[in-house]
Design a protein around this motif. Structure first.
Motif, PDB file in Angstrom:
ATOM      1  N   ARG A   1      -0.574   6.950 -13.767  1.00  0.00           N
ATOM      2  CA  ARG A   1      -1.090   5.579 -13.742  1.00  0.00           C
ATOM      3  C   ARG A   1      -0.346   4.826 -12.639  1.00  0.00           C
ATOM      4  NH1 ARG A   1       1.886   5.840 -18.496  1.00  0.00           N
ATOM      5  NH2 ARG A   1       0.012   6.014 -19.770  1.00  0.00           N
ATOM      6  N   PRO A   2      -0.929   3.762 -12.100  1.00  0.00           N
ATOM      7  CA  PRO A   2      -0.277   3.030 -11.021  1.00  0.00           C
ATOM      8  C   PRO A   2       0.881   2.166 -11.512  1.00  0.00           C
ATOM      9  CG  PRO A   2      -2.317   1.953 -11.622  1.00  0.00           C
ATOM     10  CD  PRO A   2      -2.283   3.250 -12.386  1.00  0.00           C
ATOM     11  N   ILE A   3       1.821   1.887 -10.618  1.00  0.00           N
ATOM     12  CA  ILE A   3       2.864   0.903 -10.888  1.00  0.00           C
ATOM     13  C   ILE A   3       2.220  -0.481 -10.864  1.00  0.00           C
ATOM     14  CG2 ILE A   3       4.976  -0.155  -9.999  1.00  0.00           C
ATOM     15  CD1 ILE A   3       5.687   2.536  -8.757  1.00  0.00           C
ATOM     16  N   THR A   4       2.597  -1.330 -11.808  1.00  0.00           N
ATOM     17  CA  THR A   4       2.047  -2.688 -11.865  1.00  0.00           C
ATOM     18  C   THR A   4       3.167  -3.730 -11.773  1.00  0.00           C
ATOM     19  OG1 THR A   4       2.207  -2.879 -14.274  1.00  0.00           O
ATOM     20  CG2 THR A   4       0.186  -1.883 -13.365  1.00  0.00           C
ATOM     21  N   ILE A   5       2.794  -4.971 -11.572  1.00  0.00           N
ATOM     22  CA  ILE A   5       3.752  -6.078 -11.528  1.00  0.00           C
ATOM     23  C   ILE A   5       4.465  -6.213 -12.869  1.00  0.00           C
ATOM     24  CG2 ILE A   5       4.042  -8.541 -11.124  1.00  0.00           C
ATOM     25  CD1 ILE A   5       3.218  -6.835  -8.652  1.00  0.00           C
ATOM     26  N   ARG A   6       3.729  -6.071 -13.955  1.00  0.00           N
ATOM     27  CA  ARG A   6       4.334  -6.112 -15.296  1.00  0.00           C
ATOM     28  C   ARG A   6       5.478  -5.095 -15.405  1.00  0.00           C
ATOM     29  NH1 ARG A   6       2.341  -7.423 -20.522  1.00  0.00           N
ATOM     30  NH2 ARG A   6       0.241  -7.703 -19.667  1.00  0.00           N
TER      31      ARG A   6
ATOM     32  N   GLN B   1      25.937   2.269   2.788  1.00  0.00           N
ATOM     33  CA  GLN B   1      25.522   1.024   3.424  1.00  0.00           C
ATOM     34  C   GLN B   1      24.067   0.733   3.115  1.00  0.00           C
ATOM     35  OE1 GLN B   1      26.515   0.823   7.560  1.00  0.00           O
ATOM     36  NE2 GLN B   1      25.394  -1.083   7.915  1.00  0.00           N
ATOM     37  N   ALA B   2      23.818  -0.482   2.677  1.00  0.00           N
ATOM     38  CA  ALA B   2      22.454  -0.861   2.325  1.00  0.00           C
ATOM     39  C   ALA B   2      21.586  -0.955   3.565  1.00  0.00           C
ATOM     40  CB  ALA B   2      22.458  -2.197   1.595  1.00  0.00           C
ATOM     41  N   VAL B   3      20.335  -0.560   3.431  1.00  0.00           N
ATOM     42  CA  VAL B   3      19.364  -0.675   4.502  1.00  0.00           C
ATOM     43  C   VAL B   3      19.198  -2.147   4.863  1.00  0.00           C
ATOM     44  CG1 VAL B   3      17.447  -0.807   2.859  1.00  0.00           C
ATOM     45  CG2 VAL B   3      17.013  -0.077   5.195  1.00  0.00           C
ATOM     46  N   SER B   4      18.926  -2.424   6.116  1.00  0.00           N
ATOM     47  CA  SER B   4      18.800  -3.799   6.585  1.00  0.00           C
ATOM     48  C   SER B   4      17.356  -4.287   6.439  1.00  0.00           C
ATOM     49  CB  SER B   4      19.235  -3.904   8.047  1.00  0.00           C
ATOM     50  OG  SER B   4      19.137  -5.231   8.508  1.00  0.00           O
ATOM     51  N   GLY B   5      17.180  -5.337   5.669  1.00  0.00           N
ATOM     52  CA  GLY B   5      15.869  -5.957   5.538  1.00  0.00           C
ATOM     53  C   GLY B   5      15.133  -5.545   4.275  1.00  0.00           C
ATOM     54  N   LEU B   6      14.516  -6.500   3.622  1.00  0.00           N
ATOM     55  CA  LEU B   6      13.795  -6.253   2.378  1.00  0.00           C
ATOM     56  C   LEU B   6      12.555  -5.399   2.596  1.00  0.00           C
ATOM     57  CD1 LEU B   6      13.699  -6.745  -0.623  1.00  0.00           C
ATOM     58  CD2 LEU B   6      12.834  -9.051  -0.188  1.00  0.00           C
ATOM     59  N   ALA B   7      11.869  -5.609   3.727  1.00  0.00           N
ATOM     60  CA  ALA B   7      10.684  -4.801   4.020  1.00  0.00           C
ATOM     61  C   ALA B   7      11.051  -3.338   4.192  1.00  0.00           C
ATOM     62  CB  ALA B   7       9.984  -5.324   5.278  1.00  0.00           C
ATOM     63  N   GLU B   8      12.145  -3.076   4.897  1.00  0.00           N
ATOM     64  CA  GLU B   8      12.586  -1.698   5.098  1.00  0.00           C
ATOM     65  C   GLU B   8      13.044  -1.084   3.778  1.00  0.00           C
ATOM     66  OE1 GLU B   8      13.326   1.830   7.230  1.00  0.00           O
ATOM     67  OE2 GLU B   8      12.144   0.033   7.697  1.00  0.00           O
ATOM     68  N   PHE B   9      13.690  -1.863   2.945  1.00  0.00           N
ATOM     69  CA  PHE B   9      14.089  -1.384   1.616  1.00  0.00           C
ATOM     70  C   PHE B   9      12.858  -0.920   0.848  1.00  0.00           C
ATOM     71  CE2 PHE B   9      14.407  -2.396  -2.929  1.00  0.00           C
ATOM     72  CZ  PHE B   9      15.473  -1.595  -3.307  1.00  0.00           C
ATOM     73  N   ALA B  10      11.832  -1.749   0.828  1.00  0.00           N
ATOM     74  CA  ALA B  10      10.612  -1.410   0.087  1.00  0.00           C
ATOM     75  C   ALA B  10       9.936  -0.174   0.669  1.00  0.00           C
ATOM     76  CB  ALA B  10       9.655  -2.598   0.094  1.00  0.00           C
TER      77      ALA B  10
ATOM     78  N   ARG C   1      11.285   2.328   2.400  1.00  0.00           N
ATOM     79  CA  ARG C   1      12.061   3.554   2.126  1.00  0.00           C
ATOM     80  C   ARG C   1      11.974   3.946   0.653  1.00  0.00           C
ATOM     81  NH1 ARG C   1      17.704   3.771   5.595  1.00  0.00           N
ATOM     82  NH2 ARG C   1      16.874   3.046   7.598  1.00  0.00           N
ATOM     83  N   LEU C   2      11.999   2.957  -0.222  1.00  0.00           N
ATOM     84  CA  LEU C   2      11.932   3.233  -1.654  1.00  0.00           C
ATOM     85  C   LEU C   2      10.622   3.923  -2.019  1.00  0.00           C
ATOM     86  CD1 LEU C   2      13.321   2.858  -4.432  1.00  0.00           C
ATOM     87  CD2 LEU C   2      12.154   0.635  -4.579  1.00  0.00           C
ATOM     88  N   ALA C   3       9.552   3.578  -1.327  1.00  0.00           N
ATOM     89  CA  ALA C   3       8.242   4.162  -1.611  1.00  0.00           C
ATOM     90  C   ALA C   3       8.202   5.654  -1.328  1.00  0.00           C
ATOM     91  CB  ALA C   3       7.167   3.449  -0.790  1.00  0.00           C
ATOM     92  N   LYS C   4       9.129   6.153  -0.529  1.00  0.00           N
ATOM     93  CA  LYS C   4       9.162   7.574  -0.161  1.00  0.00           C
ATOM     94  C   LYS C   4      10.047   8.401  -1.090  1.00  0.00           C
ATOM     95  CE  LYS C   4       8.273   6.714   4.781  1.00  0.00           C
ATOM     96  NZ  LYS C   4       8.111   5.247   4.692  1.00  0.00           N
ATOM     97  N   VAL C   5      10.640   7.747  -2.076  1.00  0.00           N
ATOM     98  CA  VAL C   5      11.542   8.429  -3.012  1.00  0.00           C
ATOM     99  C   VAL C   5      10.818   8.646  -4.334  1.00  0.00           C
ATOM    100  CG1 VAL C   5      13.740   8.246  -4.248  1.00  0.00           C
ATOM    101  CG2 VAL C   5      13.540   7.374  -1.905  1.00  0.00           C
TER     102      VAL C   5
ATOM    103  N   PRO D   1       0.796  -1.237   0.000  1.00  0.00           N
ATOM    104  CA  PRO D   1       0.000   0.000   0.000  1.00  0.00           C
ATOM    105  C   PRO D   1       0.826   1.284   0.000  1.00  0.00           C
ATOM    106  CG  PRO D   1      -0.945  -1.584   1.522  1.00  0.00           C
ATOM    107  CD  PRO D   1       0.363  -2.162   1.069  1.00  0.00           C
ATOM    108  N   ALA D   2       2.070   1.230   0.445  1.00  0.00           N
ATOM    109  CA  ALA D   2       2.908   2.433   0.480  1.00  0.00           C
ATOM    110  C   ALA D   2       3.135   3.017  -0.912  1.00  0.00           C
ATOM    111  CB  ALA D   2       4.254   2.120   1.134  1.00  0.00           C
ATOM    112  N   TYR D   3       2.843   2.235  -1.961  1.00  0.00           N
ATOM    113  CA  TYR D   3       3.074   2.696  -3.329  1.00  0.00           C
ATOM    114  C   TYR D   3       1.811   3.256  -3.986  1.00  0.00           C
ATOM    115  CZ  TYR D   3       7.731   0.784  -3.047  1.00  0.00           C
ATOM    116  OH  TYR D   3       9.030   0.565  -2.666  1.00  0.00           O
TER     117      TYR D   3
END
Length: 434
Positions: free
Chosen positions: A156-161, A206-215, A217-221, A133-135
């Motif tokens: 338009r929304p981002i899609t899996i495709r 340094q990469a952020v720790s954890g895939l959930a946190e990566f996702a 943070r990316l949603a805020k960029v 939902p953050a996206y």
């Protein structure tokens, strides 16, 4: 299936995880049937151009080693290998040696997503925000690589495709310049690793720790492009790793292990190289004026550490034998050794052109070609390359799978991504004329 419609020792950031120089052999392979030439030929004497390429690069000490695997249909692959795991070590590289495959991780992640689409757990054209939902309300830079404050809403929304095909408008720290690149680094949106060594030009973000946190943070960029408008190499496959673990109900790395690696008999593919396997791990080299210098020694490699998170776009280490099994599974439309790993339709769709009709490839690495689930598509071929000189593809029309592994950076230091497919095509032409 739920298908909703180095000049100096410095390293180029742009070349770190890049697999974009891969040259498809599709057009030349399209007319090669799996007939007499394919079935009766294929020994090392028939793959003369591939063998000569391997001998040249290793013999001239441009690389420490090089291993090629070539296979027809479901037959065992032929292996052409030369060189040592580390220059001067005397430990010979072979089909079971371990290589950093970098962006050749992307097709594996792409096929994992196709499995979930096949199971109806996600849709090809499903909005990403329905899963993450953050996206839901993303913003886009008005000017590509310009101000990160001067933004507009997505149309338009981002899609899996779009995630699968690098058309979601997401950026990449190794591609972008200016303020957006700085934001990616400051927020730890660094989905890849090269070395424990402080190498000039690589940066030490340094990469952020954890895939959930990566996702999250990316949603805020801000996005760098409007979704669905243009092919732009991105972190889309890394973000897809989070989608896979949310929709698949298990950690992304566990999904790959239990749903792809183990069923396909891929016993040597890891995000972290086990201590017990270091003896077959290669050293990665940086190229300085044509000379290889170690930048990630096998016994002190960053791949012996746990990664910040499983990088779905560039994180895997694999062996030539293992990656050939992945290619063989694709060539079998999901079946290998009589065992179904993926649905046939999932493979057929994932290796087809999935580019949105609204997106262009003009002026990009893949101009005039298609893109599927994490790999390039052209005239029956599907595949991609990696930043440390690896390249692999399957051609369904010819019934051929081909894979080359070596270790050097940046990938553009040598023309291997283009030279290997060309050598394969030249050998096939000679077989057809024999």
């Amino acid at each position: 299936m739920a298908y909703r419609t180095f000049e100096t020792p410095q390293m180029s950031r742009r070349g770190i995880l890049r697999g974009g120089a891969w040259l498809t052999a599709g057009a030349a392979l399209a007319g090669v049937p799996m007939g007499r030439a394919a079935m009766a030929k294929g020994g090392s004497t028939e793959w003369r151009n591939v063998a000569a390429m391997v001998e040249k690069y290793v013999g001239e000490r441009k690389v420490a080693n090089m291993v090629a695997t070539l296979g027809w249909g479901q037959r065992d692959a032929l292996t052409i290998a030369q060189g040592d795991l580390t220059l001067g070590s005397g430990v010979v590289a072979d089909a079971d040696s371990l290589y950093r495959i970098y962006s050749m991780t992307k097709p594996i992640t792409g096929m994992a997503a196709m499995m979930l689409i096949d199971d109806g757990k996600i849709g090809l054209d499903q909005p990403l925000a329905e899963i993450l939902p953050a996206y839901a309300n993303m913003m886009v830079q008005k000017t590509y690589d310009g101000s990160v404050a001067d933004v507009v809403p997505t149309v338009r929304p981002i899609t899996i495709r779009q995630l699968l095909t690098h058309t979601a408008g997401l950026g990449y720290g190794i591609v972008q310049n200016g303020p957006i690149k700085a934001v990616y680094e400051e927020r730890g949106l660094v989905p890849g690793q090269v070395s424990r060594l402080p190498i000039p030009g690589l940066g030490r973000a340094q990469a952020v720790s954890g895939l959930a946190e990566f996702a999250d943070r990316l949603a805020k960029v801000p996005l760098v492009l409007q979704p669905g408008t243009k092919w732009s190499y991105s972190v889309g496959l890394d973000l897809l790793g989070r989608v896979i673990e949310v929709a698949g109900g298990m950690r992304f790395d566990e999904f790959l292990r239990t749903q792809i690696f183990e069923p396909a008999g891929m016993t040597s593919t890891y995000f972290r190289v086990p201590a017990s396997e270091v003896g077959r791990f290669t050293t990665n080299y940086g190229i300085l004026n044509g000379t290889p210098l170690p930048i990630d020694p096998a016994r002190a490699s960053i791949y012996l550490d746990n990664p910040a998170f499983p990088f779905g776009g560039a994180g895997l280490v694999s062996s030539p034998r293992d990656y050939d099994r992945f290619l063989r599974m694709l060539l079998g439309y999901g079946v290998i050794d009589g065992k179904r790993v993926m649905g046939e339709l999932a493979v057929r769709v994932g290796t087809s052109n999935l580019m949105p009709e609204t997106a262009t490839t003009k002026g990009t690495w893949v101009e005039g070609q298609g893109f599927g689930a994490g790999g390039r598509v052209s005239d029956g071929s599907f595949g991609w390359g990696g930043a440390a000189g690896t390249v692999a593809f399957v051609n369904f029309q010819a019934g051929l799978r081909a894979n080359l592994m070596t270790q050097y950076m940046p990938s553009e230091a040598y023309p291997i991504h283009a030279a290997f497919p060309k050598a394969v095509v030249d050998d096939l032409a000679a077989m057809q004329g024999a």
